[in-house]
Design a protein around this motif. Structure first.
Motif, PDB file in Angstrom:
ATOM      1  N   ASN A   1       0.636  -1.293   0.006  1.00  0.00           N
ATOM      2  CA  ASN A   1      -0.068  -0.132   0.179  1.00  0.00           C
ATOM      3  C   ASN A   1       0.671   1.203  -0.127  1.00  0.00           C
ATOM      4  OD1 ASN A   1      -2.569  -1.055   0.075  1.00  0.00           O
ATOM      5  ND2 ASN A   1      -2.166  -2.005   2.066  1.00  0.00           N
ATOM      6  N   THR A   2       2.061   1.059  -0.416  1.00  0.00           N
ATOM      7  CA  THR A   2       3.130   2.224  -0.659  1.00  0.00           C
ATOM      8  C   THR A   2       3.313   2.675  -1.963  1.00  0.00           C
ATOM      9  OG1 THR A   2       3.913   1.560   1.544  1.00  0.00           O
ATOM     10  CG2 THR A   2       5.285   3.125   0.191  1.00  0.00           C
ATOM     11  N   GLY A   3       3.491   3.972  -2.180  1.00  0.00           N
ATOM     12  CA  GLY A   3       3.769   4.449  -3.684  1.00  0.00           C
ATOM     13  C   GLY A   3       5.135   4.247  -3.942  1.00  0.00           C
ATOM     14  N   GLY A   4       5.470   4.419  -5.258  1.00  0.00           N
ATOM     15  CA  GLY A   4       6.720   4.218  -5.740  1.00  0.00           C
ATOM     16  C   GLY A   4       6.801   2.877  -6.255  1.00  0.00           C
ATOM     17  N   THR A   5       7.756   2.372  -7.067  1.00  0.00           N
ATOM     18  CA  THR A   5       7.920   1.262  -7.614  1.00  0.00           C
ATOM     19  C   THR A   5       8.556   0.118  -6.583  1.00  0.00           C
ATOM     20  OG1 THR A   5       8.783   2.235  -9.726  1.00  0.00           O
ATOM     21  CG2 THR A   5       9.544  -0.174  -9.415  1.00  0.00           C
ATOM     22  N   SER A   6       9.451   0.560  -5.763  1.00  0.00           N
ATOM     23  CA  SER A   6      10.015  -0.498  -4.662  1.00  0.00           C
ATOM     24  C   SER A   6       8.820  -0.775  -3.683  1.00  0.00           C
ATOM     25  CB  SER A   6      11.178   0.151  -4.020  1.00  0.00           C
ATOM     26  OG  SER A   6      10.954   1.392  -3.481  1.00  0.00           O
TER      27      SER A   6
END
Length: 198
Positions: free
Chosen positions: A72-77
């Motif tokens: 549930n976190t943004g970015g790619t990683s």
């Protein structure tokens, strides 16, 4: 026999990453878009909130909380780590064999989704050697604590190898030679995760 508590492992990982968030952000600033540390802290805040609602210390319950926090976190990683940690939810107990299977499964998922190979200057450069070390330890029926220490050492070696690489995948691939000389923060995070087990 030395055992590892999954909740304590994750709590140490969170503390280590928070302590080193500045360094991780600086690495990403030099080789990416500079938001890695922020996204990582955001994921770990979700992990902490999830863990607060989990009564069990069983690995499947603990790593489900971790996986969900990253997914549930943004970015790619974030999503890639979320899928990697999802593989750690498949066993109700921590053994060398179970951890080796989880790490190998996690590598397969991340490589399938991220299309990265060893040498591409990504988290995979630490994930693969860690998984290989765990698989070798399982084949020798080594105690879990020894196996995880071997995985941590292998992951650190893999992370350090990214410093001299030209990135082929991930954000660092957009900045070309500017990323050479910088350790990949995702790979370093993998090493810190295995460090936190002991």
């Amino acid at each position: 026999m030395e055992t590892i508590n999954a909740r304590s492992w994750v709590e140490r990982f969170i503390k280590t990453v928070v302590d080193q968030a500045g360094e991780l952000t600086e690495l990403d600033r030099r080789a990416g878009d500079g938001d890695y540390g922020t996204n990582l802290r955001s994921a770990l805040r979700r992990v902490e909130a999830n863990l607060a609602g989990v009564a069990s210390d069983a690995p499947d319950a603990v790593f489900t909380a971790v996986s969900d926090g990253f997914l549930n976190t943004g970015g790619t990683s974030g999503p890639l780590f979320g899928m990697w940690f999802r593989e750690f939810t498949r066993s109700p107990e921590l053994t060398t064999a179970a951890l080796a299977e989880a790490a190998a499964g996690g590598v397969a998922v991340v490589q399938r989704l991220g299309k990265a190979e060893v040498g591409h200057k990504t988290m995979v450069d630490a994930m693969v050697p860690a998984a290989e070390a765990l698989t070798a330890a399982a084949g020798r029926d080594e105690p879990l604590a020894e196996a995880v220490r071997a995985a941590a050492s292998a992951a650190h070696t893999g992370a350090a190898s990214t410093e001299s690489l030209l990135a082929k995948r991930g954000r660092a691939s957009y900045v070309g030679e500017n990323a050479r000389g910088v350790v990949d923060p995702g790979a370093l995070t993998v090493a810190l995760f295995f460090d936190a087990a002991s």
